[in-house]
Scaffold this active site. Structure first.
Site, PDB file in Angstrom:
ATOM      1  N   CYS A  85       0.818  -1.220   0.000  1.00 45.18           N
ATOM      2  CA  CYS A  85       0.000   0.000   0.000  1.00 45.18           C
ATOM      3  C   CYS A  85       0.850   1.268   0.000  1.00 45.18           C
ATOM      4  O   CYS A  85       0.334   2.366  -0.182  1.00 45.18           O
ATOM      5  CB  CYS A  85      -0.958  -0.011   1.179  1.00 45.18           C
ATOM      6  SG  CYS A  85      -2.131  -1.370   1.064  1.00 45.18           S
ATOM      7  N   HIS A 338      -9.093   3.342  -2.000  1.00 41.45           N
ATOM      8  CA  HIS A 338      -7.652   3.083  -1.944  1.00 41.45           C
ATOM      9  C   HIS A 338      -7.172   2.408  -3.235  1.00 41.45           C
ATOM     10  O   HIS A 338      -7.009   1.183  -3.263  1.00 41.45           O
ATOM     11  CB  HIS A 338      -7.385   2.220  -0.712  1.00 41.45           C
ATOM     12  CG  HIS A 338      -5.953   1.910  -0.445  1.00 41.45           C
ATOM     13  ND1 HIS A 338      -4.898   2.697  -0.875  1.00 41.45           N
ATOM     14  CD2 HIS A 338      -5.385   0.885   0.243  1.00 41.45           C
ATOM     15  CE1 HIS A 338      -3.765   2.159  -0.476  1.00 41.45           C
ATOM     16  NE2 HIS A 338      -4.026   1.049   0.201  1.00 41.45           N
TER      17      HIS A 338
HETATM   18  N1  COA Z   1     -17.157   2.915   2.708  1.00 50.22           N
HETATM   19  C1  COA Z   1     -18.279   3.565   2.349  1.00 50.22           C
HETATM   20  N2  COA Z   1     -19.141   3.101   1.405  1.00 50.22           N
HETATM   21  C2  COA Z   1     -18.802   1.937   0.805  1.00 50.22           C
HETATM   22  C3  COA Z   1     -17.648   1.233   1.144  1.00 50.22           C
HETATM   23  C4  COA Z   1     -16.818   1.758   2.140  1.00 50.22           C
HETATM   24  N3  COA Z   1     -15.694   1.122   2.495  1.00 50.22           N
HETATM   25  N4  COA Z   1     -17.581   0.110   0.389  1.00 50.22           N
HETATM   26  C5  COA Z   1     -18.669   0.115  -0.397  1.00 50.22           C
HETATM   27  N5  COA Z   1     -19.405   1.210  -0.142  1.00 50.22           N
HETATM   28  C6  COA Z   1     -20.681   1.556  -0.786  1.00 50.22           C
HETATM   29  C7  COA Z   1     -20.609   1.656  -2.285  1.00 50.22           C
HETATM   30  O1  COA Z   1     -20.375   2.964  -2.716  1.00 50.22           O
HETATM   31  C8  COA Z   1     -21.963   1.177  -2.721  1.00 50.22           C
HETATM   32  O2  COA Z   1     -22.893   2.241  -2.561  1.00 50.22           O
HETATM   33  P1  COA Z   1     -24.092   2.438  -3.588  1.00 50.22           P
HETATM   34  O3  COA Z   1     -24.935   1.186  -3.465  1.00 50.22           O
HETATM   35  O4  COA Z   1     -24.781   3.690  -3.105  1.00 50.22           O
HETATM   36  O5  COA Z   1     -23.455   2.579  -4.929  1.00 50.22           O
HETATM   37  C9  COA Z   1     -22.312   0.133  -1.700  1.00 50.22           C
HETATM   38  O6  COA Z   1     -21.557   0.461  -0.523  1.00 50.22           O
HETATM   39  C10 COA Z   1     -21.980  -1.269  -2.139  1.00 50.22           C
HETATM   40  O7  COA Z   1     -20.694  -1.243  -2.750  1.00 50.22           O
HETATM   41  P2  COA Z   1     -19.877  -2.548  -3.084  1.00 50.22           P
HETATM   42  O8  COA Z   1     -18.701  -2.153  -3.911  1.00 50.22           O
HETATM   43  O9  COA Z   1     -20.824  -3.604  -3.607  1.00 50.22           O
HETATM   44  O10 COA Z   1     -19.371  -2.968  -1.651  1.00 50.22           O
HETATM   45  P3  COA Z   1     -18.733  -4.310  -1.244  1.00 50.22           P
HETATM   46  O11 COA Z   1     -19.663  -4.943  -0.273  1.00 50.22           O
HETATM   47  O12 COA Z   1     -18.279  -5.074  -2.422  1.00 50.22           O
HETATM   48  O13 COA Z   1     -17.391  -3.817  -0.508  1.00 50.22           O
HETATM   49  C11 COA Z   1     -16.021  -3.727   1.402  1.00 50.22           C
HETATM   50  C12 COA Z   1     -17.406  -3.408   0.839  1.00 50.22           C
HETATM   51  C13 COA Z   1     -15.980  -3.276   2.851  1.00 50.22           C
HETATM   52  C14 COA Z   1     -15.749  -5.234   1.342  1.00 50.22           C
HETATM   53  C15 COA Z   1     -14.941  -2.950   0.557  1.00 50.22           C
HETATM   54  O14 COA Z   1     -15.203  -1.573   0.639  1.00 50.22           O
HETATM   55  C16 COA Z   1     -13.546  -3.255   1.059  1.00 50.22           C
HETATM   56  O15 COA Z   1     -12.993  -4.300   0.782  1.00 50.22           O
HETATM   57  N6  COA Z   1     -12.911  -2.315   1.789  1.00 50.22           N
HETATM   58  C17 COA Z   1     -11.600  -2.559   2.366  1.00 50.22           C
HETATM   59  C18 COA Z   1     -10.488  -2.355   1.365  1.00 50.22           C
HETATM   60  C19 COA Z   1      -9.175  -2.826   1.916  1.00 50.22           C
HETATM   61  O16 COA Z   1      -9.097  -3.652   2.803  1.00 50.22           O
HETATM   62  N7  COA Z   1      -8.085  -2.296   1.398  1.00 50.22           N
HETATM   63  C20 COA Z   1      -6.779  -2.615   1.909  1.00 50.22           C
HETATM   64  C21 COA Z   1      -6.475  -1.755   3.077  1.00 50.22           C
HETATM   65  S1  COA Z   1      -4.953  -2.212   3.862  1.00 50.22           S
END
Ligand code: COA
Length: 400
Positions: A85, A338
């Protein structure tokens, strides 16, 4: 063996950052070209005027050709770098080293990532072949371990720690709502954050950074040449990188309440930059809020709060945009998502805007302190790399 300070030898003279979003209509190549074109436009240069390029990308390209090809560069040294990252920050580090060494006059660091189409998320990440002893848990699961450990060590009630986590997400989404380049541009209520669907441990969706596509770029030159390009350069005050040995999970002394790599990285960065009181000397900090609780722990590791007390400072609003030390005034990973290779440069871009007084609705009142810090973290608690950069508007040590 030593690491020497490069403070005041190199300056950033132009920066750019695309919007971070789900860019259905742009390839990684196009995002990189967008960022490069904007950065060049800021100083009226052409791609050929750049002596060497470094491209940071985690999974969106292989080799320097991933940048040379879309830019149609010929006869130029172009290198791809990767450090989890902290990949975008690595591109800057390499470009700065090249200029500081005298090897080149003008260098560019570019970070790009296009993740949304790949299906990448914190729950699904590439499994690297190893000896079988590495813990194979998701990023949210890894970071969620910080909460019970911190609460136990510092005697913090779970509901108080939860409130501080909620405050971090609330603050960063509020900041992102003011930022045209952020992925999520809506303020989110504390109720919606605290009640969001559970992902791992006490982490809900709203405690996680999102996944996004995006690109950012910086042009660096020798400090003495900076005014040939701009009357408001940012000088590199410190560049510090600490790569952990990954021993955390096997180390009985590691208790998951801090990041030793960040502590050491900050110590080295402050020494390089001559920072003795970061809480009062920094105008802002852009930190790696991959998860809300990460930001809380980082406040202590970076010396912004006493051990065991950051959650209280968070709740008191000390790190709000209008607080004593604004943290993630651009909205952070929480509202930007990210795109791994671009995030480190995106953080520096916010310092670029804030310290030059160009952050509009987000402008922090502390900007005249003239120093900004970025902290980029890759990996997991006990198993990570940390990069810290300090940039400043003036030459000379702040403690002089
Ligand atoms: N924060 C705020 N909103 C989020 C979000 C987040 N982290 N993740 C998704 N959303 C929103 C999207 O905008 C979407 O909104 P909409 O329906 O109004 O368009 C909705 O939630 C669904 O999005 P989607 O992409 O289907 O979500 P998801 O369930 O596939 O992903 C997570 C959710 C938490 C799994 C994903 O955000 C994630 O993996 N985050 C962590 C990333 C990470 O770990 N990076 C490495 C860091 S070291």
């Amino acid at each position: 063996m030593a690491q020497h300070s490069l403070s005041d030898r190199v300056a950033i003279v132009s920066m750019s950052c695309t919007r971070f979003a789900e860019h259905f209509d742009r390839s990684a190549d196009q995002l990189a070209v967008d960022a490069v074109t904007d950065a060049l436009g800021g100083v009226d240069l052409t791609p050929d005027d750049i002596d060497a390029y470094w491209l940071g990308t985690y999974v969106s390209g292989i080799s320097g050709m991933a940048l040379a090809r879309p830019l149609r560069l010929t006869g130029k040294p172009v290198t791809r770098v990767e450090n989890m990252c902290a990949t975008g920050s690595e591109a800057l580090r390499a470009a700065v080293y090249a200029v500081a060494s005298g090897a080149v006059d003008v260098a560019m660091a570019v970070g790009v990532e296009k993740l949304k189409d790949t299906g990448y998320s914190g729950l699904i990440s590439p499994k690297i072949q190893d000896d079988g002893t590495r813990v194979n848990t998701s990023a949210p699961a890894n970071f969620s371990l910080l909460a019970p450990a911190y609460q136990k060590r510092h005697g913090v009630a779970p509901e108080d720690f939860r409130a501080a986590m909620t405050h971090v997400a609330w603050k960063n989404h509020a900041n992102g709502a003011l930022n045209p380049r952020a992925q999520f541009r809506k303020p989110i209520s504390k109720e919606a954050i605290a009640g969001s669907a559970q992902v791992a441990g006490t982490l809900g969706v709203m405690d996680c950074s999102g996944v996004a596509d995006g690109a950012a770029a910086a042009i660096v030159v020798r400090a003495e040449d900076a005014h040939l390009y701009t009357d408001r350069p940012l000088y590199i005050k410190a560049l510090s990188l600490v790569t952990g040995s990954g021993s955390g999970a096997a180390d009985e002394d590691y208790d998951y309440t801090y990041f030793p790599e960040v502590v050491e990285c900050a110590r080295a960065a402050y020494e390089q930059a001559g920072i003795t009181d970061p809480q009062r000397q920094l105008a802002l900090a852009e930190v790696h809020d991959c998860f809300t609780l990460t930001e809380i722990v980082l406040m202590e590791d970076l010396g912004f709060a006493e051990r065991g007390k950051a959650w209280q400072d968070v709740l008191a609003g000390r790190f709000d945009r209008t607080g004593d030390l604004p943290v993630n005034p651009d909205g952070g990973l929480k509202s930007f998502g990210h795109p791994v290779g671009a995030s480190g440069l995106r953080m520096i871009y916010e310092c670029w805007l804030q310290l030059r007084g160009e952050a509009r609705d987000r402008q922090v009142a502390t900007a005249d302190r003239g120093l900004g810090l970025t902290q980029n973290l890759g990996g997991a608690p006990g198993d990570c790399v940390c990069f810290i950069c300090v940039v400043g508007t003036k030459l000379g040590r702040p403690d002089a």
